[in-house]
Design a protein around this motif. Structure first.
Motif, PDB file in Angstrom:
ATOM      1  N   VAL A  44       0.844  -1.187   0.000  1.00 30.32           N
ATOM      2  CA  VAL A  44       0.000   0.000   0.000  1.00 30.32           C
ATOM      3  C   VAL A  44       0.882   1.241   0.000  1.00 30.32           C
ATOM      4  CG1 VAL A  44      -1.794   1.284   1.210  1.00 30.32           C
ATOM      5  CG2 VAL A  44      -1.807  -1.219   1.268  1.00 30.32           C
ATOM      6  N   LEU A  45       0.638   2.134  -0.948  1.00 31.24           N
ATOM      7  CA  LEU A  45       1.263   3.451  -0.957  1.00 31.24           C
ATOM      8  C   LEU A  45       0.179   4.459  -0.632  1.00 31.24           C
ATOM      9  CD1 LEU A  45       3.499   3.387  -4.167  1.00 31.24           C
ATOM     10  CD2 LEU A  45       4.215   3.097  -1.795  1.00 31.24           C
ATOM     11  N   ARG A  46       0.410   5.274   0.404  1.00 31.35           N
ATOM     12  CA  ARG A  46      -0.554   6.297   0.806  1.00 31.35           C
ATOM     13  C   ARG A  46       0.032   7.675   0.579  1.00 31.35           C
ATOM     14  NH1 ARG A  46      -5.093   5.235   3.381  1.00 31.35           N
ATOM     15  NH2 ARG A  46      -5.372   3.082   4.002  1.00 31.35           N
ATOM     16  N   SER A  47      -0.823   8.577   0.137  1.00 25.36           N
ATOM     17  CA  SER A  47      -0.451   9.976  -0.016  1.00 25.36           C
ATOM     18  C   SER A  47      -1.658  10.814   0.351  1.00 25.36           C
ATOM     19  CB  SER A  47      -0.031  10.261  -1.460  1.00 25.36           C
ATOM     20  OG  SER A  47       0.232  11.636  -1.648  1.00 25.36           O
ATOM     21  N   SER A  48      -1.411  11.954   0.940  1.00 29.43           N
ATOM     22  CA  SER A  48      -2.532  12.861   1.181  1.00 29.43           C
ATOM     23  C   SER A  48      -2.890  13.519  -0.149  1.00 29.43           C
ATOM     24  CB  SER A  48      -2.160  13.929   2.216  1.00 29.43           C
ATOM     25  OG  SER A  48      -1.265  14.867   1.660  1.00 29.43           O
ATOM     26  N   ASN A  49      -4.135  13.909  -0.268  1.00 28.61           N
ATOM     27  CA  ASN A  49      -4.567  14.614  -1.479  1.00 28.61           C
ATOM     28  C   ASN A  49      -3.703  15.846  -1.710  1.00 28.61           C
ATOM     29  OD1 ASN A  49      -6.628  12.783  -1.943  1.00 28.61           O
ATOM     30  ND2 ASN A  49      -8.217  14.083  -1.068  1.00 28.61           N
ATOM     31  N   GLU A  50      -3.451  16.605  -0.631  1.00 34.48           N
ATOM     32  CA  GLU A  50      -2.679  17.839  -0.738  1.00 34.48           C
ATOM     33  C   GLU A  50      -1.260  17.574  -1.240  1.00 34.48           C
ATOM     34  OE1 GLU A  50      -2.933  19.173   3.265  1.00 34.48           O
ATOM     35  OE2 GLU A  50      -5.075  19.557   3.135  1.00 34.48           O
ATOM     36  N   ALA A  51      -0.612  16.561  -0.669  1.00 34.16           N
ATOM     37  CA  ALA A  51       0.763  16.240  -1.074  1.00 34.16           C
ATOM     38  C   ALA A  51       0.804  15.828  -2.541  1.00 34.16           C
ATOM     39  CB  ALA A  51       1.331  15.134  -0.190  1.00 34.16           C
ATOM     40  N   PHE A  52      -0.174  15.030  -2.969  1.00 34.92           N
ATOM     41  CA  PHE A  52      -0.187  14.598  -4.360  1.00 34.92           C
ATOM     42  C   PHE A  52      -0.428  15.769  -5.300  1.00 34.92           C
ATOM     43  CE2 PHE A  52      -2.467  13.249  -8.165  1.00 34.92           C
ATOM     44  CZ  PHE A  52      -1.469  12.477  -8.748  1.00 34.92           C
ATOM     45  N   LEU A  53      -1.384  16.628  -4.963  1.00 34.88           N
ATOM     46  CA  LEU A  53      -1.689  17.763  -5.837  1.00 34.88           C
ATOM     47  C   LEU A  53      -0.517  18.747  -5.892  1.00 34.88           C
ATOM     48  CD1 LEU A  53      -5.421  18.343  -4.907  1.00 34.88           C
ATOM     49  CD2 LEU A  53      -4.528  17.453  -7.072  1.00 34.88           C
ATOM     50  N   THR A  54       0.229  18.872  -4.804  1.00 31.96           N
ATOM     51  CA  THR A  54       1.384  19.773  -4.766  1.00 31.96           C
ATOM     52  C   THR A  54       2.547  19.221  -5.578  1.00 31.96           C
ATOM     53  OG1 THR A  54       0.732  20.544  -2.584  1.00 31.96           O
ATOM     54  CG2 THR A  54       3.009  20.953  -3.243  1.00 31.96           C
ATOM     55  N   ASN A  55       2.825  17.918  -5.404  1.00 25.17           N
ATOM     56  CA  ASN A  55       3.940  17.311  -6.121  1.00 25.17           C
ATOM     57  C   ASN A  55       3.607  15.871  -6.508  1.00 25.17           C
ATOM     58  OD1 ASN A  55       6.320  16.614  -7.268  1.00 25.17           O
ATOM     59  ND2 ASN A  55       7.593  17.091  -5.490  1.00 25.17           N
ATOM     60  N   PRO A  56       2.925  15.682  -7.623  1.00 27.66           N
ATOM     61  CA  PRO A  56       2.531  14.332  -8.028  1.00 27.66           C
ATOM     62  C   PRO A  56       3.718  13.427  -8.336  1.00 27.66           C
ATOM     63  CG  PRO A  56       1.988  15.921  -9.737  1.00 27.66           C
ATOM     64  CD  PRO A  56       2.453  16.703  -8.555  1.00 27.66           C
ATOM     65  N   ASN A  57       4.856  14.024  -8.662  1.00 26.57           N
ATOM     66  CA  ASN A  57       6.020  13.205  -9.009  1.00 26.57           C
ATOM     67  C   ASN A  57       6.546  12.384  -7.841  1.00 26.57           C
ATOM     68  OD1 ASN A  57       6.047  13.935 -11.717  1.00 26.57           O
ATOM     69  ND2 ASN A  57       7.190  15.798 -11.274  1.00 26.57           N
ATOM     70  N   ASP A  58       6.279  12.806  -6.602  1.00 29.48           N
ATOM     71  CA  ASP A  58       6.695  12.008  -5.451  1.00 29.48           C
ATOM     72  C   ASP A  58       5.999  10.651  -5.462  1.00 29.48           C
ATOM     73  OD1 ASP A  58       8.383  14.001  -4.543  1.00 29.48           O
ATOM     74  OD2 ASP A  58       7.028  14.682  -2.948  1.00 29.48           O
ATOM     75  N   LEU A  59       4.688  10.655  -5.647  1.00 32.07           N
ATOM     76  CA  LEU A  59       3.933   9.403  -5.666  1.00 32.07           C
ATOM     77  C   LEU A  59       4.258   8.588  -6.909  1.00 32.07           C
ATOM     78  CD1 LEU A  59       1.900   7.495  -4.400  1.00 32.07           C
ATOM     79  CD2 LEU A  59       0.078   8.835  -5.453  1.00 32.07           C
ATOM     80  N   ILE A  60       4.344   9.227  -8.044  1.00 31.24           N
ATOM     81  CA  ILE A  60       4.676   8.503  -9.283  1.00 31.24           C
ATOM     82  C   ILE A  60       6.067   7.870  -9.154  1.00 31.24           C
ATOM     83  CG2 ILE A  60       5.049   8.716 -11.775  1.00 31.24           C
ATOM     84  CD1 ILE A  60       2.078   8.970 -10.853  1.00 31.24           C
ATOM     85  N   GLY A  61       6.998   8.590  -8.545  1.00 33.65           N
ATOM     86  CA  GLY A  61       8.339   8.042  -8.310  1.00 33.65           C
ATOM     87  C   GLY A  61       8.309   6.838  -7.391  1.00 33.65           C
TER      88      GLY A  61
END
Length: 136
Positions: free
Chosen positions: A89-106
């Protein structure tokens, strides 16, 4: 596994009411948009509905809104059940993803590299040439 008709109905309903972060993630990943990985949105898995599922990698991606800060214990139990079923499971907050989507994609790419260390080569995907016809 633990799938029921009402969970399938709930998953279908959630697909119609995605958050902004979920919509943006889906726009990036749909149609194998990230390294050829196939994601399903609001997918029933292990008796729950995951925000996004990549079955090939046994990977669940959860994008959490502010309400999840109040549900950390519940989210932890969900993560544990998914892990017991063999999923990461990879979790991200909506805010973190919207601010920098490349972190989650990475993070998704890093996980994919661990699970399937070498991408399939185009040579292995080709069929051997057919023998000439009429000779023999």
């Amino acid at each position: 596994m633990w799938q029921t008709a009402d969970r399938t109905t709930r998953a279908r309903s959630l697909r119609q009411t995605m958050t902004l972060a979920e919509t943006r993630f889906w726009e990036m990943t749909r149609g194998r948009g990230v390294d050829g990985l196939k994601f399903r949105r609001q997918a029933p898995v292990a008796g729950m509905v995951a925000d996004f599922l990549c079955a090939d990698l046994k990977l669940v991606v959860e994008l959490d809104g502010g309400v999840h800060r109040l549900k950390e214990a519940q989210d932890s139990l969900r993560d544990q059940r998914l892990a017991e079923a063999g999923f990461t499971v990879l979790r991200s907050s909506n805010e973190a993803f919207l601010t920098n989507p490349n972190d989650l994609i990475g993070a998704i790419r890093d996980h994919a590299a661990l699970v399937r260390p070498t991408p399939p080569s185009s040579d292995r995907l080709r069929r051997p040439p057919s023998p000439p016809r009429g000779e023999g």
